[in-house]
Design an enzyme around this catalytic site. Structure first.
Site, PDB file in Angstrom:
ATOM      1  N   ALA A 174      36.266  37.096  39.259  1.00 28.66           N
ATOM      2  CA  ALA A 174      37.276  37.226  40.136  1.00 28.66           C
ATOM      3  C   ALA A 174      36.789  37.627  41.480  1.00 28.66           C
ATOM      4  O   ALA A 174      37.187  37.132  42.574  1.00 28.66           O
ATOM      5  CB  ALA A 174      38.522  38.048  39.513  1.00 28.66           C
ATOM      6  N   TYR A 175      35.806  38.614  41.470  1.00 26.12           N
ATOM      7  CA  TYR A 175      35.085  39.099  42.761  1.00 26.12           C
ATOM      8  C   TYR A 175      34.731  38.011  43.369  1.00 26.12           C
ATOM      9  O   TYR A 175      34.704  37.770  44.716  1.00 26.12           O
ATOM     10  CB  TYR A 175      34.208  40.063  42.204  1.00 26.12           C
ATOM     11  CG  TYR A 175      33.234  40.948  43.358  1.00 26.12           C
ATOM     12  CD1 TYR A 175      33.811  41.932  43.897  1.00 26.12           C
ATOM     13  CD2 TYR A 175      32.174  40.368  43.969  1.00 26.12           C
ATOM     14  CE1 TYR A 175      33.296  42.696  44.922  1.00 26.12           C
ATOM     15  CE2 TYR A 175      31.629  40.854  44.883  1.00 26.12           C
ATOM     16  CZ  TYR A 175      32.129  42.230  45.595  1.00 26.12           C
ATOM     17  OH  TYR A 175      31.425  42.702  46.516  1.00 26.12           O
TER      18      TYR A 175
END
Length: 267
Positions: A170-171
Site C-alpha cells: 500500500a505504501y
C-alpha cells in the site's frame, strides 16, 4: 525557439542555495523533514515547519533559530485538507510569499503482503501519503501563483515506488501515485514557471526505519546488502537532494523522480 536564455545563479551560489526564498516543509518535526528545515535555513531560506506534533515542531524551530535561521511552525494534519491549506496560508501570512515547498510528510503501516493489509490502514496511508500530498500541492501552487509567481515543489516519494513492493504494497502504491501527480503537475504548471519534481529515497535512518528495524530485526542490514554503497543514508543526505531540486541551480529540471538510494535501484 529561444536558445540564448540562461539563468544566472552566481549570486545565489554566493549567498546560499536557497537564499531569499520562503520554504514550506511538511513532516518537519523529525527525520528527513527536520533535516530539511535545518539545511534549508542554513542555505538562506526562511522556513515554515508543518507536522502533527507541536512539541517536535517547536524543538526543531528553536534549533533553527538558535543557529541563526528564520523559522516558525504550524501544526498540520496531512489527512485534513483544510489543515494543510491553513498551514500554507500561515506561511504567506508570516513571510509574505511562498517560493518553494517540500512535501515530505508521510505515514507507514505494518509490513506484510497485500491480502493482510487492513482496510483502515490502507485508508490512512492513502489519506496522508497521497491525498495529503495532493492537497498540499494544490495549496502551494495557489500560494506561489499569488505571491512569488514562480517557484518549485519537491515531493518525497520512495525507491519502493519504482517497482513491485511485496513488503509494503500500500505504501509503495501511494508513493507511485505521488510520482504520477508529480509528473502531471510538472506538465501542467511548467508553462507558469512552477517546477515540480520528486525524490525517491532508499534506506534512510529515520525514526520510521528504526522502528521497522526494531519490529523486524536485521531489516536495515538486509536492505544495505542490496545497496551498492552498503549503508543507509543520513536524513540530511536526502534533504540535500531536495534542496538542490528546489534551488535555482536546478532551474531546467522538472517532472523527474530522482532516486537518492545509494544505487539500490540500479542493483
Amino acid at each position: 525557439m529561444d536558445i540564448t536564455q540562461t539563468t544566472d545563479t552566481s549570486t545565489t551560489a554566493a549567498l546560499g542555495l536557497l537564499a531569499g526564498k520562503v520554504a514550506f516543509i511538511t513532516g518537519a518535526g523529525r527525520g528527513i523533514g527536520a533535516a530539511a528545515a535545518r539545511l534549508f535555513a542554513r542555505e538562506g531560506a526562511r522556513v515554515l515547519l508543518a507536522a502533527r506534533t507541536e512539541a517536535e515542531l517547536k524543538a526543531v524551530t528553536e534549533e533553527v533559530r538558535a543557529a541563526g535561521g528564520t523559522a516558525d511552525y504550524a501544526v498540520c494534519d496531512l489527512a485534513d485538507s483544510a489543515s494543510v491549506r491553513a498551514a500554507v496560508d500561515r506561511t504567506v501570512a508570516l513571510y509574505g510569499r511562498l517560493d518553494v515547498a517540500f512535501n515530505n510528510g508521510a505515514t507507514n503501516l505494518p509490513p506484510g503482503p497485500m491480502d493482510q493489509v487492513r482496510e483502515s490502514d490502507f485508508d490512512q496511508v492513502y489519506a496522508v501519503n497521497l491525498r495529503g500530498t495532493w492537497a498540499a500541492m494544490a495549496a502551494e501552487v495557489d500560494a506561489i501563483r499569488a505571491t512569488a509567481g514562480t517557484g518549485a515543489i519537491v515531493n518525497n516519494s520512495s525507491v519502493g515506488s519504482l517497482g513491485g513492493n511485496p513488503i509494503l504494497p500500500a505504501y509503495g502504491a501511494m508513493k507511485r501515485a505521488v510520482n504520477s501527480l508529480t509528473e502531471s503537475a510538472a506538465v501542467t504548471y511548467g508553462p507558469e514557471g512552477i517546477r515540480v519534481n520528486a525524490i525517491a529515497p532508499g534506506t534512510t535512518l529515520t525514526e520510521m526505519i528504526r522502528a521497522w528495524n526494531d519490529s523486524s530485526p536485521g531489516i536495515v542490514d538486509q536492505l544495505n546488502a542490496h545497496t551498492p554503497l552498503r549503508r543507509a543514508a543520513d536524513p540530511e543526505e536526502i534533504a540535500q537532494a531536495a534542496a538542490w531540486l528546489l534551488s535555482d541551480r536546478a532551474s531546467y529540471v522538472t517532472g523527474t523522480v530522482l532516486p537518492v538510494d545509494g544505487g539500490m535501484q540500479a542493483a
